[in-house]
Design a protein around this motif. Structure first.
Motif, PDB file in Angstrom:
ATOM      1  N   HIS A  51       0.823  -1.205   0.000  1.00 54.14           N
ATOM      2  CA  HIS A  51       0.000   0.000   0.000  1.00 54.14           C
ATOM      3  C   HIS A  51       0.864   1.264   0.000  1.00 54.14           C
ATOM      4  CE1 HIS A  51      -3.409   2.634   0.842  1.00 54.14           C
ATOM      5  NE2 HIS A  51      -2.671   3.182   1.805  1.00 54.14           N
ATOM      6  N   SER A  52       1.816   1.324   0.894  1.00 57.86           N
ATOM      7  CA  SER A  52       2.655   2.522   0.973  1.00 57.86           C
ATOM      8  C   SER A  52       3.622   2.624  -0.210  1.00 57.86           C
ATOM      9  CB  SER A  52       3.416   2.564   2.298  1.00 57.86           C
ATOM     10  OG  SER A  52       4.230   1.435   2.442  1.00 57.86           O
ATOM     11  N   THR A  53       4.102   1.490  -0.708  1.00 54.01           N
ATOM     12  CA  THR A  53       4.993   1.513  -1.870  1.00 54.01           C
ATOM     13  C   THR A  53       4.263   2.018  -3.111  1.00 54.01           C
ATOM     14  OG1 THR A  53       6.256  -0.342  -0.986  1.00 54.01           O
ATOM     15  CG2 THR A  53       6.493   0.112  -3.341  1.00 54.01           C
ATOM     16  N   PHE A  54       3.084   1.467  -3.370  1.00 51.29           N
ATOM     17  CA  PHE A  54       2.312   1.927  -4.519  1.00 51.29           C
ATOM     18  C   PHE A  54       1.806   3.351  -4.325  1.00 51.29           C
ATOM     19  CE2 PHE A  54       1.601  -2.698  -5.558  1.00 51.29           C
ATOM     20  CZ  PHE A  54       2.275  -2.656  -6.763  1.00 51.29           C
ATOM     21  N   GLY A  55       1.512   3.722  -3.089  1.00 47.94           N
ATOM     22  CA  GLY A  55       1.089   5.087  -2.809  1.00 47.94           C
ATOM     23  C   GLY A  55       2.193   6.090  -3.098  1.00 47.94           C
ATOM     24  N   THR A  56       3.420   5.744  -2.744  1.00 50.24           N
ATOM     25  CA  THR A  56       4.566   6.609  -3.041  1.00 50.24           C
ATOM     26  C   THR A  56       4.800   6.705  -4.545  1.00 50.24           C
ATOM     27  OG1 THR A  56       5.583   6.015  -0.932  1.00 50.24           O
ATOM     28  CG2 THR A  56       7.027   6.949  -2.618  1.00 50.24           C
ATOM     29  N   LEU A  57       4.699   5.577  -5.228  1.00 51.91           N
ATOM     30  CA  LEU A  57       4.845   5.579  -6.687  1.00 51.91           C
ATOM     31  C   LEU A  57       3.757   6.423  -7.332  1.00 51.91           C
ATOM     32  CD1 LEU A  57       6.222   4.522  -9.268  1.00 51.91           C
ATOM     33  CD2 LEU A  57       4.710   2.529  -9.127  1.00 51.91           C
ATOM     34  N   TYR A  58       2.531   6.307  -6.833  1.00 50.34           N
ATOM     35  CA  TYR A  58       1.422   7.116  -7.346  1.00 50.34           C
ATOM     36  C   TYR A  58       1.700   8.602  -7.145  1.00 50.34           C
ATOM     37  CZ  TYR A  58      -3.130   9.371  -7.541  1.00 50.34           C
ATOM     38  OH  TYR A  58      -4.159  10.226  -7.838  1.00 50.34           O
ATOM     39  N   TYR A  59       2.137   8.969  -5.957  1.00 47.59           N
ATOM     40  CA  TYR A  59       2.394  10.376  -5.645  1.00 47.59           C
ATOM     41  C   TYR A  59       3.428  10.974  -6.593  1.00 47.59           C
ATOM     42  CZ  TYR A  59       4.025  14.503  -3.180  1.00 47.59           C
ATOM     43  OH  TYR A  59       4.395  15.782  -2.870  1.00 47.59           O
ATOM     44  N   TRP A  60       4.550  10.288  -6.754  1.00 49.57           N
ATOM     45  CA  TRP A  60       5.619  10.837  -7.591  1.00 49.57           C
ATOM     46  C   TRP A  60       5.282  10.789  -9.073  1.00 49.57           C
ATOM     47  CZ3 TRP A  60       8.624  14.200  -5.722  1.00 49.57           C
ATOM     48  CH2 TRP A  60       8.978  14.156  -4.383  1.00 49.57           C
ATOM     49  N   SER A  61       4.574   9.772  -9.506  1.00 52.43           N
ATOM     50  CA  SER A  61       4.169   9.747 -10.919  1.00 52.43           C
ATOM     51  C   SER A  61       3.134  10.831 -11.195  1.00 52.43           C
ATOM     52  CB  SER A  61       3.654   8.369 -11.327  1.00 52.43           C
ATOM     53  OG  SER A  61       2.529   7.991 -10.579  1.00 52.43           O
ATOM     54  N   LEU A  62       2.286  11.141 -10.221  1.00 54.65           N
ATOM     55  CA  LEU A  62       1.336  12.237 -10.390  1.00 54.65           C
ATOM     56  C   LEU A  62       2.062  13.579 -10.456  1.00 54.65           C
ATOM     57  CD1 LEU A  62      -1.663  12.929 -10.636  1.00 54.65           C
ATOM     58  CD2 LEU A  62      -1.729  13.152  -8.158  1.00 54.65           C
ATOM     59  N   ALA A  63       3.105  13.747  -9.643  1.00 54.73           N
ATOM     60  CA  ALA A  63       3.900  14.980  -9.692  1.00 54.73           C
ATOM     61  C   ALA A  63       4.576  15.140 -11.055  1.00 54.73           C
ATOM     62  CB  ALA A  63       4.941  14.972  -8.576  1.00 54.73           C
ATOM     63  N   VAL A  64       5.122  14.052 -11.592  1.00 51.13           N
ATOM     64  CA  VAL A  64       5.748  14.096 -12.916  1.00 51.13           C
ATOM     65  C   VAL A  64       4.691  14.359 -13.986  1.00 51.13           C
ATOM     66  CG1 VAL A  64       6.996  12.717 -14.637  1.00 51.13           C
ATOM     67  CG2 VAL A  64       7.693  12.657 -12.248  1.00 51.13           C
ATOM     68  N   LEU A  65       3.513  13.790 -13.819  1.00 49.90           N
ATOM     69  CA  LEU A  65       2.422  13.996 -14.767  1.00 49.90           C
ATOM     70  C   LEU A  65       2.002  15.471 -14.808  1.00 49.90           C
ATOM     71  CD1 LEU A  65       0.654  12.164 -16.594  1.00 49.90           C
ATOM     72  CD2 LEU A  65      -1.030  12.217 -14.781  1.00 49.90           C
ATOM     73  N   VAL A  66       1.904  16.096 -13.659  1.00 45.08           N
ATOM     74  CA  VAL A  66       1.555  17.526 -13.603  1.00 45.08           C
ATOM     75  C   VAL A  66       2.648  18.353 -14.263  1.00 45.08           C
ATOM     76  CG1 VAL A  66       1.250  19.478 -12.029  1.00 45.08           C
ATOM     77  CG2 VAL A  66       0.062  17.336 -11.601  1.00 45.08           C
ATOM     78  N   ALA A  67       3.914  18.032 -13.987  1.00 50.93           N
ATOM     79  CA  ALA A  67       5.019  18.772 -14.593  1.00 50.93           C
ATOM     80  C   ALA A  67       5.029  18.636 -16.110  1.00 50.93           C
ATOM     81  CB  ALA A  67       6.348  18.284 -14.020  1.00 50.93           C
ATOM     82  N   SER A  68       4.763  17.446 -16.623  1.00 57.88           N
ATOM     83  CA  SER A  68       4.727  17.275 -18.079  1.00 57.88           C
ATOM     84  C   SER A  68       3.503  17.963 -18.687  1.00 57.88           C
ATOM     85  CB  SER A  68       4.763  15.797 -18.459  1.00 57.88           C
ATOM     86  OG  SER A  68       3.601  15.118 -18.052  1.00 57.88           O
TER      87      SER A  68
END
Length: 74
Positions: A51-68
């Motif tokens: 849960h926490s591993t996928f949550g961290t991956l989700y958070y950072w991929s969402l940040a990269v998605l917003v930046a792109s």
């Protein structure tokens, strides 16, 4: 120039600029990662581990998605 479109993953994009198309492809791939990581975090038991591993991956991929997305809008 109405004929300047490119098909990216089955979607017509009104551009032929290689840099823009590279960012669009990257944005799509990161979006897919974000959806998969979010769904995996949501369906995992809460707490340490998946849960926490996928949550961290989700958070950072969402940040990269917003930046792109910001980069594409510029």
């Amino acid at each position: 120039m109405p004929g300047d479109t490119t098909i990216v993953f089955g979607v017509p994009v009104p551009s032929v600029d290689p840099v823009f198309l590279t960012v669009v492809r990257f944005h799509i791939v990161v979006g897919i990662v974000c959806v998969l990581a979010g769904a995996s975090a949501m369906l995992s038991h809460k707490g340490q581990g998946r849960h926490s591993t996928f949550g961290t991956l989700y958070y950072w991929s969402l940040a990269v998605l917003v930046a792109s997305a910001i980069g594409l809008s510029v």
